[in-house]
Design a protein around this motif. Structure first.
Motif, PDB file in Angstrom:
ATOM      1  N   LYS A   3       0.871  -1.171   0.000  1.00 26.53           N
ATOM      2  CA  LYS A   3       0.000   0.000   0.000  1.00 26.53           C
ATOM      3  C   LYS A   3       0.904   1.215   0.000  1.00 26.53           C
ATOM      4  CE  LYS A   3      -3.830  -2.096   2.480  1.00 26.53           C
ATOM      5  NZ  LYS A   3      -4.790  -1.933   3.563  1.00 26.53           N
ATOM      6  N   LEU A   4       0.804   2.015  -1.038  1.00 28.34           N
ATOM      7  CA  LEU A   4       1.670   3.186  -1.158  1.00 28.34           C
ATOM      8  C   LEU A   4       1.472   4.147   0.005  1.00 28.34           C
ATOM      9  CD1 LEU A   4       1.288   4.059  -4.922  1.00 28.34           C
ATOM     10  CD2 LEU A   4       3.209   2.963  -3.826  1.00 28.34           C
ATOM     11  N   ILE A   5       2.488   4.863   0.316  1.00 22.22           N
ATOM     12  CA  ILE A   5       2.378   5.913   1.326  1.00 22.22           C
ATOM     13  C   ILE A   5       2.757   7.226   0.653  1.00 22.22           C
ATOM     14  CG2 ILE A   5       3.174   6.754   3.561  1.00 22.22           C
ATOM     15  CD1 ILE A   5       3.989   3.872   4.209  1.00 22.22           C
ATOM     16  N   ALA A   6       1.844   8.186   0.613  1.00 21.08           N
ATOM     17  CA  ALA A   6       2.125   9.491   0.006  1.00 21.08           C
ATOM     18  C   ALA A   6       1.325  10.550   0.743  1.00 21.08           C
ATOM     19  CB  ALA A   6       1.761   9.482  -1.476  1.00 21.08           C
ATOM     20  N   ASP A   7       1.772  11.783   0.641  1.00 22.68           N
ATOM     21  CA  ASP A   7       1.024  12.883   1.266  1.00 22.68           C
ATOM     22  C   ASP A   7      -0.305  13.082   0.557  1.00 22.68           C
ATOM     23  OD1 ASP A   7       3.026  13.654   3.184  1.00 22.68           O
ATOM     24  OD2 ASP A   7       4.187  14.462   1.513  1.00 22.68           O
ATOM     25  N   ILE A   8      -0.261  13.065  -0.782  1.00 21.79           N
ATOM     26  CA  ILE A   8      -1.444  13.349  -1.591  1.00 21.79           C
ATOM     27  C   ILE A   8      -1.705  12.194  -2.552  1.00 21.79           C
ATOM     28  CG2 ILE A   8      -2.438  14.894  -3.340  1.00 21.79           C
ATOM     29  CD1 ILE A   8      -2.169  16.299  -0.695  1.00 21.79           C
ATOM     30  N   SER A  67       5.028  14.491  -1.288  1.00 23.64           N
ATOM     31  CA  SER A  67       4.901  13.366  -2.218  1.00 23.64           C
ATOM     32  C   SER A  67       3.473  13.247  -2.733  1.00 23.64           C
ATOM     33  CB  SER A  67       5.324  12.059  -1.537  1.00 23.64           C
ATOM     34  OG  SER A  67       4.562  11.844  -0.366  1.00 23.64           O
ATOM     35  N   VAL A  68       3.360  12.954  -4.022  1.00 22.81           N
ATOM     36  CA  VAL A  68       2.061  12.829  -4.690  1.00 22.81           C
ATOM     37  C   VAL A  68       2.020  11.488  -5.418  1.00 22.81           C
ATOM     38  CG1 VAL A  68       0.460  13.862  -6.349  1.00 22.81           C
ATOM     39  CG2 VAL A  68       2.018  15.334  -5.059  1.00 22.81           C
ATOM     40  N   ALA A  69       0.931  10.745  -5.241  1.00 23.69           N
ATOM     41  CA  ALA A  69       0.774   9.459  -5.923  1.00 23.69           C
ATOM     42  C   ALA A  69      -0.345   9.550  -6.947  1.00 23.69           C
ATOM     43  CB  ALA A  69       0.459   8.361  -4.909  1.00 23.69           C
ATOM     44  N   ASP A  70       0.003   9.286  -8.212  1.00 26.08           N
ATOM     45  CA  ASP A  70      -1.011   9.161  -9.254  1.00 26.08           C
ATOM     46  C   ASP A  70      -1.336   7.676  -9.347  1.00 26.08           C
ATOM     47  OD1 ASP A  70      -2.629   9.226 -11.463  1.00 26.08           O
ATOM     48  OD2 ASP A  70      -0.972   9.378 -12.887  1.00 26.08           O
ATOM     49  N   GLU A  97      -5.977   4.448   0.665  1.00 28.46           N
ATOM     50  CA  GLU A  97      -6.026   4.381   2.139  1.00 28.46           C
ATOM     51  C   GLU A  97      -4.782   4.964   2.785  1.00 28.46           C
ATOM     52  OE1 GLU A  97      -7.394   0.639   4.003  1.00 28.46           O
ATOM     53  OE2 GLU A  97      -7.641  -0.076   1.951  1.00 28.46           O
ATOM     54  N   ARG A  98      -3.652   4.850   2.108  1.00 27.12           N
ATOM     55  CA  ARG A  98      -2.395   5.212   2.753  1.00 27.12           C
ATOM     56  C   ARG A  98      -1.877   6.580   2.318  1.00 27.12           C
ATOM     57  NH1 ARG A  98       0.016   0.435   4.853  1.00 27.12           N
ATOM     58  NH2 ARG A  98       1.894   1.586   5.276  1.00 27.12           N
ATOM     59  N   THR A  99      -2.785   7.453   1.873  1.00 28.24           N
ATOM     60  CA  THR A  99      -2.397   8.830   1.581  1.00 28.24           C
ATOM     61  C   THR A  99      -3.017   9.740   2.633  1.00 28.24           C
ATOM     62  OG1 THR A  99      -4.276   9.093   0.080  1.00 28.24           O
ATOM     63  CG2 THR A  99      -2.201   8.424  -0.907  1.00 28.24           C
ATOM     64  N   ARG A 100      -2.333  10.815   2.970  1.00 30.39           N
ATOM     65  CA  ARG A 100      -2.824  11.696   4.034  1.00 30.39           C
ATOM     66  C   ARG A 100      -4.028  12.503   3.577  1.00 30.39           C
ATOM     67  NH1 ARG A 100       2.141  15.126   5.880  1.00 30.39           N
ATOM     68  NH2 ARG A 100       0.582  16.058   7.242  1.00 30.39           N
ATOM     69  N   LYS A 135     -14.695   1.871   1.441  1.00 28.39           N
ATOM     70  CA  LYS A 135     -14.385   2.077   2.863  1.00 28.39           C
ATOM     71  C   LYS A 135     -14.804   3.488   3.247  1.00 28.39           C
ATOM     72  CE  LYS A 135     -11.098  -0.303   4.578  1.00 28.39           C
ATOM     73  NZ  LYS A 135      -9.790  -0.882   4.935  1.00 28.39           N
ATOM     74  N   GLU A 136     -15.815   3.585   4.115  1.00 22.21           N
ATOM     75  CA  GLU A 136     -16.390   4.889   4.461  1.00 22.21           C
ATOM     76  C   GLU A 136     -15.361   5.865   5.028  1.00 22.21           C
ATOM     77  OE1 GLU A 136     -20.094   5.073   6.644  1.00 22.21           O
ATOM     78  OE2 GLU A 136     -20.669   3.118   5.817  1.00 22.21           O
ATOM     79  N   GLU A 137     -14.358   5.332   5.728  1.00 23.56           N
ATOM     80  CA  GLU A 137     -13.379   6.221   6.374  1.00 23.56           C
ATOM     81  C   GLU A 137     -12.626   7.090   5.368  1.00 23.56           C
ATOM     82  OE1 GLU A 137     -12.307   2.280   8.009  1.00 23.56           O
ATOM     83  OE2 GLU A 137     -14.264   2.892   7.300  1.00 23.56           O
ATOM     84  N   LEU A 138     -12.576   6.629   4.115  1.00 21.83           N
ATOM     85  CA  LEU A 138     -11.869   7.417   3.096  1.00 21.83           C
ATOM     86  C   LEU A 138     -12.501   8.791   2.918  1.00 21.83           C
ATOM     87  CD1 LEU A 138     -11.158   4.752   0.315  1.00 21.83           C
ATOM     88  CD2 LEU A 138      -9.563   5.688   1.979  1.00 21.83           C
TER      89      LEU A 138
END
Length: 386
Positions: free
Chosen positions: A146-151, A199-202, A225-228, A265-268
């Motif tokens: 699962k990627l981790i990125a700010d955006i 960091s930005v994930a496309d 899920e793993r982006t801020r 996932k509602e939390e998104l």
């Protein structure tokens, strides 16, 4: 799960985002009944995070995908306590979630050198075991990247996410005018004059029904899920996947993207979000943008246009809505500034929540007698950020 992993690997080139592995802890060593000697414990199997590792490298290096730790040494006259078996370490990339065969999460590895015990070695033979050794734990595990990125960029195919990523960062994603341009996640970094990096994930383009794993479905959604924070990217002219599918306006696109996140996932939906309205260089874009703003400010007035199963429980509340053109560069600097501001604002909110929680803990510890433990539910939960 292995089948899915292989299909993903064949179809989408060199990118692998999940693997199924067999692991087994080492057996313990034999005890020494006559002298009360104790056999060594079997080695353990660990999953260890490394910054420069990929799941493809792991698969190429260990094609059998079997990881077995060493056996404990037998007890003997010269060494009544046998030595422990050699541990086995599985090198994985940072950002891995480890689950067992039943889908239960064993743990996550979020930074370099994080480690998780996945299969324990067996005990060596001793008096309690009649000096017979025990076998090591046997376990099938799944590694899920699962990627981790700010955006995280969220949008349907052709919204211009790849073009936007190349505009705001030094990433050079492949760009073409057809659906599913992005076949694997692309990471870029926005560089600011004060040396700040964001960091930005496309991520691979969503389609309607992604929550049911259509298209790349869950492969996309799990990375979100793993982006801020989220950055929705929509085409001001709307979206149509193919001549067989329905045309969607920019407003409908926002609603449908929101629904896909909610159904997965509602939390998104509680993540802070910005909206970039792209392709503002096209004819008639300004009029369409005014109409979109009116719809977003009064969403309930337009939800009757949707089928009931397409309406999200809650509409997305965007921190900022920025008109841009990834082709001409219009609005790109403003967008970069809004991204930075939004991340800073919510970082401050998180800090405030933490300090309030610490202060409340301190007040509770001062008002409750030392001999009486504080009630479990006495601390308020963190504030939801919308």
């Amino acid at each position: 799960m292995v089948h899915c992993s292989c299909v993903w690997f064949r179809k989408y080139g060199n990118f692998i985002d999940n693997l199924r592995l067999f692991t087994r802890g080492g057996s313990g060593g034999m005890g020494y009944p006559r002298l009360g000697g104790e056999g060594g414990k079997g080695g353990d199997v660990w999953v260890v995070a490394h910054n420069k590792m990929t799941l493809k490298q792991l698969k190429d290096k260990y094609p059998q995908k079997r990881f077995v730790a060493g056996e404990g040494a037998n007890s003997r006259v010269s060494a009544l306590k046998g030595s422990k078996g050699k541990d086995c370490e599985i090198p994985v990339p940072v950002g891995i979630s480890v689950t067992d065969e039943n889908g239960k999460i064993i743990g996550e590895l979020n930074k370099e050198k994080d480690r998780i015990l996945v299969a324990e070695g067996g005990l060596g033979g001793k008096l309690l075991t009649n000096f017979l050794p025990l076998k090591g734990q046997k376990r099938i595990i799944h590694l899920d990247l699962k990627l981790i990125a700010d955006i995280g960029l969220v949008g349907f195919p052709n919204a211009g996410k790849s073009s936007l990523l190349s505009q705001v960062s030094h990433a050079k994603p492949a760009i073409a005018d057809y659906a599913f341009t992005t076949l694997k996640p692309q990471l870029g970094k926005i560089m600011y004059n004060d040396f700040r990096q964001i960091s930005v994930a496309d991520l691979p383009g969503l389609i309607e029904g992604a929550h049911m794993n259509k298209g790349m479905g869950h492969k996309f959604l799990k990375h979100v899920e793993r982006t801020r924070q989220l950055l929705f990217v929509v085409d001001i002219s709307g979206f149509q996947l193919s001549s067989q599918t329905q045309y969607r306006t920019a407003f409908e696109t926002v609603i449908l993207l929101t629904k896909e996140l909610e159904l997965y996932k509602e939390e998104l939906q509680t993540k802070p979000a910005l909206l970039a309205v792209n392709k503002m260089d096209l004819p008639g874009a300004q009029d369409k943008f005014q109409e979109l703003m009116h719809q977003l400010q009064n969403p309930k007035d337009f939800l009757h246009l949707f089928e009931k199963n397409m309406i999200p429980e809650r509409t997305m509340e965007f921190q900022h809505i920025i008109p841009i053109s990834a082709i001409t560069g219009e609005g790109i600097d403003e967008l970069k500034n809004y991204i930075k501001t939004s991340l800073d604002e919510h970082a401050n909110q998180d800090d405030d929540t933490y300090h309030k929680k610490q202060l409340l803990n301190l007040q509770i510890s001062n008002t409750i007698p030392y001999s009486e433990p504080p009630p479990k539910n006495s601390v308020t939960s963190p504030i939801d950020v919308i």
